[in-house]
Design an enzyme around this catalytic site. Structure first.
Site, PDB file in Angstrom:
ATOM      1  N   ASP A  93       0.855  -1.200   0.000  1.00  0.00           N
ATOM      2  CA  ASP A  93       0.000   0.000   0.000  1.00  0.00           C
ATOM      3  C   ASP A  93       0.890   1.250   0.000  1.00  0.00           C
ATOM      4  OD1 ASP A  93      -2.427   1.388   0.228  1.00  0.00           O
ATOM      5  OD2 ASP A  93      -2.404   1.326   2.423  1.00  0.00           O
ATOM      6  N   ASP A 265      -8.758   0.836   6.170  1.00  0.00           N
ATOM      7  CA  ASP A 265      -7.805   0.675   7.273  1.00  0.00           C
ATOM      8  C   ASP A 265      -8.384   1.280   8.555  1.00  0.00           C
ATOM      9  OD1 ASP A 265      -5.632   0.329   8.891  1.00  0.00           O
ATOM     10  OD2 ASP A 265      -4.341   1.743   7.874  1.00  0.00           O
TER      11      ASP A 265
HETATM   12  P1  13P Z   1      -9.106   4.760   5.336  1.00  0.00           P
HETATM   13  O1  13P Z   1      -8.267   5.673   6.162  1.00  0.00           O
HETATM   14  O2  13P Z   1     -10.386   5.419   4.926  1.00  0.00           O
HETATM   15  O3  13P Z   1      -9.344   3.458   5.999  1.00  0.00           O
HETATM   16  O4  13P Z   1      -8.305   4.475   3.978  1.00  0.00           O
HETATM   17  C1  13P Z   1      -7.295   3.497   3.950  1.00  0.00           C
HETATM   18  C2  13P Z   1      -6.490   3.541   2.699  1.00  0.00           C
HETATM   19  O5  13P Z   1      -6.792   4.203   1.733  1.00  0.00           O
HETATM   20  C3  13P Z   1      -5.275   2.716   2.682  1.00  0.00           C
HETATM   21  O6  13P Z   1      -4.527   2.909   1.529  1.00  0.00           O
HETATM   22  O1  G3H Z   2      -3.352   4.963   3.510  1.00  0.00           O
HETATM   23  C1  G3H Z   2      -2.783   4.706   4.557  1.00  0.00           C
HETATM   24  C2  G3H Z   2      -3.136   3.507   5.328  1.00  0.00           C
HETATM   25  O2  G3H Z   2      -4.214   3.770   6.174  1.00  0.00           O
HETATM   26  C3  G3H Z   2      -1.940   2.983   6.048  1.00  0.00           C
HETATM   27  O3  G3H Z   2      -1.632   3.770   7.150  1.00  0.00           O
HETATM   28  O4  G3H Z   2       0.783   4.248   6.772  1.00  0.00           O
HETATM   29  O5  G3H Z   2      -0.270   4.505   9.043  1.00  0.00           O
HETATM   30  O6  G3H Z   2       0.123   2.243   8.071  1.00  0.00           O
HETATM   31  P1  G3H Z   2      -0.152   3.680   7.804  1.00  0.00           P
HETATM   32 ZN    ZN Z   3      -4.628   4.926   0.773  1.00  0.00          ZN
END
Ligand code: 13P
Ligand code: G3H
Ligand code: ZN
Length: 326
Positions: A93, A265
């Site tokens: 991600d 997330d």
């Molecule tokens: P949220 O913060 O809405 O859960 O989005 C997560 C996300 O886009 C991770 O890449």
């Molecule tokens: O888009 C971001 C996701 O919610 C991941 O969050 O980078 O804090 O793990 P993080």
């Molecule tokens: Zn994201």
């Protein structure tokens, strides 16, 4: 079974969306696998065909460095053994170019996201194309991003940040990316909208028209930030004021307009926070980490089942398995 997102998107396109869930630790991993197999309580429960879903497990750079990326990979490999019925993709991600190469070369990830959306258009194309070439040479698929997610708190939900349809078409053609994350009004985190705003389905429809037929689109920042969980957190000592998210009824509408992957997330973090706060509030003498951990795994699995129902992916696992087995 680990598959690429390409196979999952092929099955989902225009009908439903695949949930892409972030993991950081063991409890999230177990809850996620159970939920996607329609088991809410224990690993040994039978798979529920009406609730089981294909899914994407996603790992952020922050998750990779939280402990050590090798723990996450080992947990996922073990989960695939404990839950042999699961069909899922392993996805990086919001990767940088360097981290994308690390994941591509690892041989473990089936999909990476290169996020150069903060760069000017030409530079974003240049970086994305390099990652696509290296990924495709190893059978890994690539998600890219164009446009910038906003946040009402920053007052940036407006035309300047939303993905431009014509640019999206050019970007896809010139980079060869396999899916594209588009900015259509959502933002990351628990504070997405101040009023009655929602996803800009009008802009999404224009993007779908502009990109090649059946090209998979991705929606980041898609947590719904359920009032029920926010209230539970606040009633147990939390301080999440004015938190709000995406209306879950819009998931299917977005899926019909080409969104195949919906990133979630924050909602998982809210479930974690509520369960742990309640556990400490209700059982102040306890200092064993397992009771809240067990309660979280069950609650998270149940939440994933709920989410997949809203996404339309619940009940699709068996037909996806048949597709990938061919
Ligand atoms: P949220 O913060 O809405 O859960 O989005 C997560 C996300 O886009 C991770 O890449
Ligand atoms: O888009 C971001 C996701 O919610 C991941 O969050 O980078 O804090 O793990 P993080
Ligand atoms: Zn994201």
């Amino acid at each position: 079974m680990i598959v690429t997102t390409k196979e999952l998107f092929q099955h989902a396109y225009g009908r439903y969306a695949i949930g892409a869930y972030n993991i950081n630790n063991l409890e999230q991993t177990v809850g996620l696998f159970r939920g996607n197999l329609g088991k809410s309580k224990s690993n040994g429960d039978p798979v529920d065909a009406n609730k089981s879903a294909p899914f994407i497990i996603q790992i952020s750079r922050g998750a990779r460095s939280y402990s050590d990326k090798r723990f996450l990979e080992a947990m996922i490999r073990t989960a695939a053994e404990v839950f042999p019925e699961a069909v899922f993709a392993v996805h990086l991600d919001h990767g940088t170019e360097e981290v994308c190469y690390d994941c591509i070369d690892s041989g473990f990830y089936s999909s990476v996201m290169i996020d150069a959306s903060h760069e000017p258009f030409e530079k974003n194309i240049e970086i994305t194309k390099r990652v696509v070439d290296r990924a495709h040479a190893k059978g890994v698929v690539v998600e890219a991003e164009l446009g910038q997610l906003g946040g009402v708190e920053e007052d940036v939900v407006g035309s300047v940040c939303l993905t431009e349809p014509a640019q999206a078409a050019e970007f896809v053609a010139r980079t060869g990316c396999d899916s594209l994350a588009v900015a259509i009004g959502t933002s990351h985190g628990a504070y997405k909208f101040s009023g009655a705003q929602g996803i800009r389905l009008d802009r999404l429809a224009e993007i779908q028209q502009a990109v090649p037929k059946n090209f998979p689109l991705v929606m980041h920042g898609s947590s719904s930030v359920p009032k029920e969980w926010v209230d539970r957190i606040n009633n147990a000592g939390g301080a999440l004021k004015s938190a709000s998210g995406v209306d879950e009824a819009q998931y299917i509408q977005a899926a019909r307009l080409g969104v195949c992957k919906v990133n979630i997330d924050t909602d998982g973090r809210l479930v974690w926070c509520a369960i742990h706060r309640e556990s400490f509030r209700d059982d102040p003498a306890n200092f064993d980490l397992r009771p809240p951990g067990k309660a979280f795994m069950e609650a998270y699995a149940a939440y994933i089942i709920h989410k997949n129902t809203k996404l339309g992916s619940a009940g699709q696992l068996e037909s996806v398995r048949q597709l990938v087995a061919k």
